[in-house]
Write an enzyme that holds these catalytic residues in place. Structure first.
Site, PDB file in Angstrom:
ATOM      1  N   VAL A 158       0.834  -1.205   0.000  1.00 15.79           N
ATOM      2  CA  VAL A 158       0.000   0.000   0.000  1.00 15.79           C
ATOM      3  C   VAL A 158       0.871   1.258   0.000  1.00 15.79           C
ATOM      4  CG1 VAL A 158      -1.833   1.244   1.208  1.00 15.79           C
ATOM      5  CG2 VAL A 158      -1.891  -1.251   1.087  1.00 15.79           C
ATOM      6  N   TYR A 159       2.001   1.203   0.666  1.00 14.90           N
ATOM      7  CA  TYR A 159       2.943   2.325   0.576  1.00 14.90           C
ATOM      8  C   TYR A 159       3.402   2.481  -0.869  1.00 14.90           C
ATOM      9  CZ  TYR A 159       6.888   5.342   1.833  1.00 14.90           C
ATOM     10  OH  TYR A 159       7.775   6.394   1.941  1.00 14.90           O
ATOM     11  N   ASN A 160       3.701   1.357  -1.548  1.00 10.42           N
ATOM     12  CA  ASN A 160       4.031   1.418  -2.973  1.00 10.42           C
ATOM     13  C   ASN A 160       2.904   2.075  -3.764  1.00 10.42           C
ATOM     14  OD1 ASN A 160       5.632  -1.782  -2.796  1.00 10.42           O
ATOM     15  ND2 ASN A 160       6.672   0.145  -3.229  1.00 10.42           N
ATOM     16  N   THR A 162       0.726   4.257  -2.870  1.00  7.05           N
ATOM     17  CA  THR A 162       0.664   5.707  -2.685  1.00  7.05           C
ATOM     18  C   THR A 162       1.804   6.413  -3.417  1.00  7.05           C
ATOM     19  OG1 THR A 162       1.942   5.762  -0.601  1.00  7.05           O
ATOM     20  CG2 THR A 162      -0.441   5.408  -0.441  1.00  7.05           C
TER      21      THR A 162
END
Length: 251
Positions: A158-160, A162
């Site tokens: 999920v960081y990827n 964003t």
């Protein structure tokens, strides 16, 4: 001699610590009047006192579109213009998808994506106006992304999401604003010694620490130097992307 950013006003989000605070110091050192935006007002006020009378501390939760717009408007009202925006506020909450708390995903989307969009929406008209009437003949919007915006890895899905999104948005916006002489760029730091990892939950925090234990991490001012390089180029030059890794980082 004049400093390269004399007469400009720069707004830096997430300015209460880490890369944001370092960037504010660096831009102020180049002559900019710096507007410091974050939620922790006490830290902002201390940094503003350090930087001098040109600095302005603005408390805001940028995930709220009204507060983001108000922060931008206050910058323009109290400093007269807006030449540079550094969208630095960010949150990294990593770990496997299978057991990730849903609220972590929502918080990352809110800070890394929505807050950036809110600030950008409010700031772009002022940046266009500044580019049209400034001696520099340009204005700058710099989004702080990450190596996670280029390389997807297990545990950072999920960081990827964003940060890949920030990169795509920045490139599309860059093309839209070419004619207005507003330069849009991204800085993509690798592993940096900031408090970002302190927000990780137990277990994930230790795994990340073990992964980076053998690496001499970047310092916040290393990333700030990259930002300053982008925004101090002559108007004929647009540095659209800077990837800044720790020298020993392989991913």
């Amino acid at each position: 001699m004049t400093d390269p950013l004399d007469g400009t006003v720069a707004l830096v989000t997430g300015a209460s610590s880490g890369i944001g605070a370092a960037t504010a110091r660096t831009l102020a050192g180049q002559g900019a009047a710096v507007v410091l935006v974050a939620r922790r007002l006490g830290r902002l006020e201390a940094l503003a006192a350090e930087l001098g009378p040109g600095a302005l501390a603005v408390e805001a939760d940028l995930t709220d579109p009204a507060q983001a717009a108000a922060a931008v408007e206050r910058a323009v009202l109290e400093r007269g213009r807006l030449d540079i925006v550094i969208n630095n506020a960010g949150l990294m909450l990593t770990g496997p998808v299978i057991d990730a708390p849903a609220d972590e995903w929502q918080r990352m989307l809110a800070v890394n994506v929505e807050a950036l969009l809110h600030v950008t929406r409010a700031a772009v008209p002022h940046l266009v106006a500044a580019a049209a009437d400034s001696v520099r003949g340009t204005a700058d919007l710099v989004n702080i992304s990450s190596t996670a915006g280029r390389v997807a890895r297990p545990g950072t899905a999920v960081y990827n999401l964003t940060k890949f999104g920030v990169n795509a948005f920045s490139e599309a916006l860059r093309q839209e604003l070419l004619a207005a002489r507003v330069r849009v760029g991204v800085v993509e730091p690798g592993t940096v010694d900031t408090e970002l990892a302190s927000h990780l939950r137990d277990g994930v925090r230790e795994a990340v620490a073990a992964q980076t234990a053998s690496i001499e991490l970047l310092r916040a001012h290393d990333v700030a130097d990259a930002v300053a390089y982008m925004v101090t180029r002559d108007r004929r030059v647009a540095v659209n992307e800077l990837l800044v890794r720790a020298a020993a980082q392989t991913w």
